[in-house]
Design an enzyme around this catalytic site. Sequence first.
Site, PDB file in Angstrom:
ATOM      1  N   GLU A 293       0.815  -1.212   0.000  1.00 12.52           N
ATOM      2  CA  GLU A 293       0.000   0.000   0.000  1.00 12.52           C
ATOM      3  C   GLU A 293       0.850   1.264   0.000  1.00 12.52           C
ATOM      4  O   GLU A 293       1.923   1.300   0.596  1.00 12.52           O
ATOM      5  CB  GLU A 293      -0.950  -0.020   1.205  1.00 12.52           C
ATOM      6  CG  GLU A 293      -1.936  -1.174   1.073  1.00 12.52           C
ATOM      7  CD  GLU A 293      -2.932  -1.307   2.194  1.00 12.52           C
ATOM      8  OE1 GLU A 293      -3.993  -1.899   1.955  1.00 12.52           O
ATOM      9  OE2 GLU A 293      -2.674  -0.839   3.310  1.00 12.52           O
TER      10      GLU A 293
ATOM     11  N   CYS B 216       3.482   8.329   1.531  1.00 12.52           N
ATOM     12  CA  CYS B 216       3.939   7.318   2.480  1.00 12.52           C
ATOM     13  C   CYS B 216       4.137   6.020   1.696  1.00 12.52           C
ATOM     14  O   CYS B 216       3.176   5.473   1.158  1.00 12.52           O
ATOM     15  CB  CYS B 216       2.849   7.178   3.546  1.00 12.52           C
ATOM     16  SG  CYS B 216       3.195   5.969   4.800  1.00 12.52           S
TER      17      CYS B 216
ATOM     18  N   CYS C 163       6.022  -7.377   7.285  1.00 10.96           N
ATOM     19  CA  CYS C 163       7.148  -6.978   8.139  1.00 10.96           C
ATOM     20  C   CYS C 163       7.378  -8.087   9.149  1.00 10.96           C
ATOM     21  O   CYS C 163       6.425  -8.663   9.673  1.00 10.96           O
ATOM     22  CB  CYS C 163       6.851  -5.667   8.857  1.00 10.96           C
ATOM     23  SG  CYS C 163       8.232  -5.112   9.895  1.00 10.96           S
TER      24      CYS C 163
ATOM     25  N   CYS D 150       5.840  -5.833  15.861  1.00 12.10           N
ATOM     26  CA  CYS D 150       5.449  -4.919  16.936  1.00 12.10           C
ATOM     27  C   CYS D 150       3.992  -5.224  17.286  1.00 12.10           C
ATOM     28  O   CYS D 150       3.165  -5.435  16.394  1.00 12.10           O
ATOM     29  CB  CYS D 150       5.629  -3.466  16.495  1.00 12.10           C
ATOM     30  SG  CYS D 150       7.340  -3.117  16.050  1.00 12.10           S
TER      31      CYS D 150
ATOM     32  N   CYS E  13       0.809  -3.285  15.643  1.00 10.88           N
ATOM     33  CA  CYS E  13       0.886  -2.918  14.227  1.00 10.88           C
ATOM     34  C   CYS E  13       0.252  -3.983  13.329  1.00 10.88           C
ATOM     35  O   CYS E  13       0.598  -5.167  13.416  1.00 10.88           O
ATOM     36  CB  CYS E  13       2.350  -2.717  13.846  1.00 10.88           C
ATOM     37  SG  CYS E  13       2.596  -2.448  12.075  1.00 10.88           S
TER      38      CYS E  13
ATOM     39  N   CYS F  70      -1.394   5.347   9.817  1.00 11.10           N
ATOM     40  CA  CYS F  70      -0.200   4.627  10.269  1.00 11.10           C
ATOM     41  C   CYS F  70      -0.568   3.322  10.953  1.00 11.10           C
ATOM     42  O   CYS F  70      -1.406   3.301  11.839  1.00 11.10           O
ATOM     43  CB  CYS F  70       0.542   5.466  11.299  1.00 11.10           C
ATOM     44  SG  CYS F  70       1.858   6.391  10.588  1.00 11.10           S
TER      45      CYS F  70
END
Length: 367
Positions: free
Chosen positions: A95, A108, A115, A119, A122, A341
């Site tokens: 994205e 962004c 990933c 975390c 997230c 985010c």
Amino acid sequence: MNVTPDLKPLGLPRQELEQLFAGLGEKPFRARQLMRWMYGRGVLDPAAMTDLSGALRETLARRADFSLPLIDTLQESADGTTKWRLAAGAGQLIETVFIPEEGRGTLCVSSQVGCALDCSFCATGRQGFNRNLTAAEIIGQVVLANRELGLLAGRSRITNVVFMGMGEPLANFRALVQACSVLIDDLGFQLSRRRVTVSTSGLVPQIRKLAQETNAALAVSLHAPDDALRDVLVPINRRHPIAELLDACWDYAAATNAVGITFEYVMLAGVNDSEAQARALAKLLVNRPAKVNLIPFNPFPGSGYRRSTPEALSRFRQVLLEAGIMTITRRTRGDDIDAACGQLAGQVSNRVRVALGDKLHEIRWQA
Ligand code: SAH
Ligand code: SF4
């Protein structure tokens, strides 16, 4: 005769592109001409590159890959934020988000499909890791967005690029450095280094290496003022604890002559948002080249966290301001289209969840 493209000019830093042209027996200025076409004018069809020789145009048409990621879906938020979901091959989606603001436009970009750093707050981390994007795929996001957005008063609407999409950019070191070079180059996107921001969860060796390769702005996802909590929220902290991370940050600021490091801090209700925690954070950052960006938590299904109340947020901010630390609260943008985010989930097939130890091995290998 059709041949598989073996030249990949998109996303190559100027010097590497010159080498590519040297390999074709061409002069370095051809690389500069090509960069102007690709980035200045957004032209990727060699036939339209009229200042190249006919023979060179023909070679590029036959042998060079200028393909951009394909758009899977496009969503526009009520606040003007635009999110593209892009196909990164084999059922994988990434994205890219454009955030228009008064006087500037921030793109962004994603650096990986998924990933591995996991975390706990997230959505991307929950998906697991699939693969690194190439520099062509990273720069391809910028070329594509530029094309889609069109010009505003004759200028690109993209004034800032932040590596805050999917992925940990420093775990994809080489492609990141290549992409930064193209973003900052006068023949690339001509962004000043302060307008290119690399956001990291804290890969210390790579932060140190980055200082030797680029002088882009650095944002660090801190999220906790002590190791016990940060170990839980940002598991990479178990390998590189806060003191070590901050040392690398101050060295980065000194080495790159940066105005300061931005520390991102996601505000999680009852987890990291107390006044005592704000005081502990202030102690870490006071009298340092640091500013703080407080991010209201963006929820996603099953996250297990809640956003801090506006009161908690403003008390936290006040403590930092009183300690003389420049602190801003990031406005949530595009949350109606899950573009804020930490909400970028895309789709990761063949996902690999890697234990922390294994992952660190892979990160070292990448660098
Ligand atoms: N991997 C890099 C960059 C991508 S994440 C990093 O971690 O810095 C960009 C920012 O979004 C980081 O500061 C990250 O901690 C934050 N973030 C992740 N999930 C979030 C969520 N659900 N709500 C708000 N911010 C989040
Ligand atoms: Fe990865 Fe950044 Fe999400 Fe952590 S916050 S899982 S490093 S994308």
